[in-house]
Design a protein around this motif. Structure first.
Motif, PDB file in Angstrom:
ATOM      1  N   PRO A 283       8.130   8.009  15.658  1.00  0.00           N
ATOM      2  CA  PRO A 283       9.388   8.691  15.346  1.00  0.00           C
ATOM      3  C   PRO A 283       9.414   9.098  13.879  1.00  0.00           C
ATOM      4  O   PRO A 283       9.034   8.338  13.000  1.00  0.00           O
ATOM      5  N   ALA A 284       9.894  10.309  13.607  1.00  0.00           N
ATOM      6  CA  ALA A 284       9.935  10.786  12.232  1.00  0.00           C
ATOM      7  C   ALA A 284      10.985  10.037  11.425  1.00  0.00           C
ATOM      8  O   ALA A 284      10.854   9.895  10.209  1.00  0.00           O
ATOM      9  N   VAL A 285      12.047   9.567  12.066  1.00  0.00           N
ATOM     10  CA  VAL A 285      13.128   8.856  11.383  1.00  0.00           C
ATOM     11  C   VAL A 285      13.379   7.542  12.094  1.00  0.00           C
ATOM     12  O   VAL A 285      13.599   7.526  13.309  1.00  0.00           O
ATOM     13  N   ARG A 286      13.365   6.445  11.355  1.00  0.00           N
ATOM     14  CA  ARG A 286      13.720   5.162  11.953  1.00  0.00           C
ATOM     15  C   ARG A 286      14.250   4.215  10.903  1.00  0.00           C
ATOM     16  O   ARG A 286      14.034   4.390   9.695  1.00  0.00           O
ATOM     17  N   SER A 287      14.953   3.206  11.364  1.00  0.00           N
ATOM     18  CA  SER A 287      15.556   2.220  10.467  1.00  0.00           C
ATOM     19  C   SER A 287      14.675   0.988  10.357  1.00  0.00           C
ATOM     20  O   SER A 287      14.136   0.496  11.354  1.00  0.00           O
ATOM     21  N   VAL A 288      14.545   0.490   9.127  1.00  0.00           N
ATOM     22  CA  VAL A 288      13.910  -0.811   8.893  1.00  0.00           C
ATOM     23  C   VAL A 288      14.903  -1.730   8.165  1.00  0.00           C
ATOM     24  O   VAL A 288      14.514  -2.722   7.555  1.00  0.00           O
ATOM     25  N   ALA A 289      16.189  -1.409   8.249  1.00  0.00           N
ATOM     26  CA  ALA A 289      17.215  -2.201   7.574  1.00  0.00           C
ATOM     27  C   ALA A 289      17.230  -3.620   8.102  1.00  0.00           C
ATOM     28  O   ALA A 289      17.132  -3.857   9.309  1.00  0.00           O
ATOM     29  N   GLY A 290      17.341  -4.573   7.204  1.00  0.00           N
ATOM     30  CA  GLY A 290      17.371  -5.977   7.577  1.00  0.00           C
ATOM     31  C   GLY A 290      16.017  -6.577   7.871  1.00  0.00           C
ATOM     32  O   GLY A 290      15.929  -7.770   8.167  1.00  0.00           O
ATOM     33  N   GLU A 291      14.957  -5.776   7.779  1.00  0.00           N
ATOM     34  CA  GLU A 291      13.616  -6.258   8.118  1.00  0.00           C
ATOM     35  C   GLU A 291      12.779  -6.604   6.887  1.00  0.00           C
ATOM     36  O   GLU A 291      11.708  -7.196   7.025  1.00  0.00           O
ATOM     37  N   LEU A 292      13.231  -6.228   5.695  1.00  0.00           N
ATOM     38  CA  LEU A 292      12.403  -6.358   4.501  1.00  0.00           C
ATOM     39  C   LEU A 292      12.985  -7.370   3.523  1.00  0.00           C
ATOM     40  O   LEU A 292      14.185  -7.376   3.255  1.00  0.00           O
ATOM     41  N   GLU A 293      12.132  -8.208   2.989  1.00  0.00           N
ATOM     42  CA  GLU A 293      12.516  -9.031   1.846  1.00  0.00           C
ATOM     43  C   GLU A 293      12.543  -8.144   0.611  1.00  0.00           C
ATOM     44  O   GLU A 293      12.020  -7.028   0.618  1.00  0.00           O
ATOM     45  N   ILE A 294      13.108  -8.632  -0.479  1.00  0.00           N
ATOM     46  CA  ILE A 294      13.272  -7.797  -1.660  1.00  0.00           C
ATOM     47  C   ILE A 294      11.930  -7.322  -2.211  1.00  0.00           C
ATOM     48  O   ILE A 294      11.802  -6.180  -2.677  1.00  0.00           O
ATOM     49  N   GLY A 295      10.902  -8.161  -2.140  1.00  0.00           N
ATOM     50  CA  GLY A 295       9.587  -7.746  -2.608  1.00  0.00           C
ATOM     51  C   GLY A 295       9.002  -6.638  -1.757  1.00  0.00           C
ATOM     52  O   GLY A 295       8.347  -5.710  -2.266  1.00  0.00           O
ATOM     53  N   GLU A 296       9.227  -6.723  -0.451  1.00  0.00           N
ATOM     54  CA  GLU A 296       8.743  -5.673   0.448  1.00  0.00           C
ATOM     55  C   GLU A 296       9.515  -4.377   0.237  1.00  0.00           C
ATOM     56  O   GLU A 296       8.940  -3.283   0.294  1.00  0.00           O
ATOM     57  N   LEU A 297      10.827  -4.495  -0.015  1.00  0.00           N
ATOM     58  CA  LEU A 297      11.606  -3.309  -0.320  1.00  0.00           C
ATOM     59  C   LEU A 297      11.080  -2.645  -1.586  1.00  0.00           C
ATOM     60  O   LEU A 297      10.919  -1.414  -1.639  1.00  0.00           O
ATOM     61  N   ALA A 298      10.796  -3.437  -2.611  1.00  0.00           N
ATOM     62  CA  ALA A 298      10.254  -2.882  -3.852  1.00  0.00           C
ATOM     63  C   ALA A 298       8.930  -2.169  -3.595  1.00  0.00           C
ATOM     64  O   ALA A 298       8.691  -1.064  -4.106  1.00  0.00           O
ATOM     65  N   ALA A 299       8.062  -2.773  -2.794  1.00  0.00           N
ATOM     66  CA  ALA A 299       6.775  -2.152  -2.503  1.00  0.00           C
ATOM     67  C   ALA A 299       6.951  -0.852  -1.725  1.00  0.00           C
ATOM     68  O   ALA A 299       6.248   0.133  -1.970  1.00  0.00           O
ATOM     69  N   LEU A 300       7.899  -0.835  -0.784  1.00  0.00           N
ATOM     70  CA  LEU A 300       8.152   0.383  -0.016  1.00  0.00           C
ATOM     71  C   LEU A 300       8.684   1.489  -0.920  1.00  0.00           C
ATOM     72  O   LEU A 300       8.243   2.639  -0.844  1.00  0.00           O
ATOM     73  N   LEU A 301       9.634   1.144  -1.785  1.00  0.00           N
ATOM     74  CA  LEU A 301      10.191   2.145  -2.699  1.00  0.00           C
ATOM     75  C   LEU A 301       9.121   2.658  -3.655  1.00  0.00           C
ATOM     76  O   LEU A 301       9.090   3.846  -3.985  1.00  0.00           O
TER      77      LEU A 301
END
Length: 403
Positions: A283-301
């Motif tokens: 899917p081109a658009v999907r949610s990963v909200a609530g699935e990431l720890e802060i370190g993983e969010l930083a890496a994704l950003l």
């Protein structure tokens, strides 16, 4: 101003003489994710001015998580106890609950901080009515920070004027401690977190746009339907779009993803890829909200091509990581929290100054006037097409810079 001898004026404000024999620096900062990110340029300046000193943040659990998950200027974090005007405990409606203050816990905290014998303590948490008396109790040799006219004085003081760019405010405070302003290097996510989120990136799409539709204050939130329209528009241009948020924002993020996905039905954002003769499509658009720890969010950003968000902590974190951003702001928040440059950051501002329901002047709400009690968004008038165009423009810039 302060009572130190002025050495030079450099950009943001005066730079006073450095303090002598500094080995331990404490910085008081409560609040959330964005509140911490605003102090990072100043923290880097202090690190540069006092290279032999340790920098200890007196902060909150989210601050400790960010420090642990990234490579930055802070050596360690001391968690603040609940204290009025410094770190909120449980609330009774909108009022701080006096019972949240544990006097024994506060006394133990101050005693532990005095044992550490800080050489400089800097207050980077508001106008000082509550935070300056708090700071003075840790027993540092020197104190520096902001103050309103009714707040206790510190050794060196900066007048607190509400409408000021927050990172600049704290750079001025650092300057009073003898730390010249500098261009802060980007934060870096840790290797283990980069590896953890590697599977989220679908390289069949030409770019990755991360979207955060939430904001602590509902008045700062762009409508979910607008975010969905923007996500679909970006996906049509060939981007993979991931919607992020914390656990409390899962429903909002899922709504954005589902509405965007419905718009993309029957459209082809990217051609199917044949794998062992089986057509596979992510899917081109999907949610990963609530699935990431802060370190993983930083890496994704950090790995994102562009981030799109309202004025929120994740947007500020993306900027600190060096990722281009498109931010949607109410004009008052833009004065305090918007990025200054436009090469890598675009700012869309709503010029609404009165509550859409009752007409109250919202330019002073939370500062010199009480909240009118209405939480209608103040940024509904910002057009989706303009936002999408900026995401696409910055996508081209980002891809060019990254080679």
């Amino acid at each position: 101003m302060g009572n130190g001898q002025e050495k030079q004026a450099l950009g943001i404000g005066p730079v006073l003489e450095k303090f002598a024999d500094v080995k331990r620096i404490a910085v008081l900062r409560g609040g959330g994710l964005g509140d911490l990110i605003f102090t990072y340029p100043a923290l880097y300046a202090l690190r540069d001015a006092y290279p032999d000193a340790t920098v200890t943040l007196l902060g909150t659990p989210i601050h400790a998580a960010v420090v642990a998950a990234t490579e930055g200027p802070v050596d360690d974090v001391e968690l603040l106890p609940a204290a009025r005007g410094v770190h909120d405990g449980p609330r009774n409606g909108e009022r701080f609950d006096d019972d949240a203050e544990d006097l024994a816990a506060l006394a133990a905290f101050f005693a532990a901080m005095r044992v550490r014998e800080f050489d400089i303590a800097l207050q980077m948490h508001g106008g000082g009515r509550f935070s300056n008396p708090f700071l003075r109790q840790i027993g540092a040799r020197h104190t520096v920070g902001t103050r309103t006219p009714d707040a206790e004085r510190l050794e060196r003081n900066l007048d607190y004027i509400y409408y000021q760019n927050e990172p600049d405010r704290w750079l001025e405070v650092a300057g009073l401690a003898g730390a010249p302003a500098m261009i802060a290097p980007p934060l870096r996510a840790r290797k283990e977190h980069r590896e953890s989120i590697a599977g989220l990136r679908d390289h069949r799409y030409g770019s990755l746009v991360v979207v955060h539709p939430g904001a602590t204050d509902p008045r700062r939130r762009w409508p979910a339907s607008y975010f969905a329209d923007a996500a679909a528009g970006v996906a049509r241009a060939g981007a993979q779009v991931l919607i992020v948020g914390d656990h409390s924002e899962k429903a909002l993020a899922q709504e954005v993803a589902e509405v965007a996905a419905r718009q993309l039905v029957g459209e082809s954002a990217v051609a199917p890829v044949a794998v062992r003769s089986v057509a596979v499509r992510s899917p081109a658009v999907r949610s990963v909200a609530g699935e990431l720890e802060i370190g993983e969010l930083a890496a994704l950003l950090e790995s994102a091509t562009v981030m799109l968000a309202s004025d929120s902590g994740p947007r500020h974190l993306a900027q600190a990581l060096g990722t281009p951003t498109v931010g949607i702001y109410w004009v008052g928040n833009a004065f305090n929290a918007a990025p200054r440059g436009r090469a890598l950051h675009r700012v869309h501002m709503s010029w609404v100054t009165r509550c859409p329901r009752c007409g109250a002047d919202v330019t002073q709400v939370g500062w010199t006037a009480p909240h009118c009690g209405h939480d209608e968004t103040l940024i509904e008038g910002i057009a989706v097409a303009d936002v999408v165009q900026d995401v696409l423009d910055l996508t081209a810039t980002s891809l060019l810079l990254r080679g």
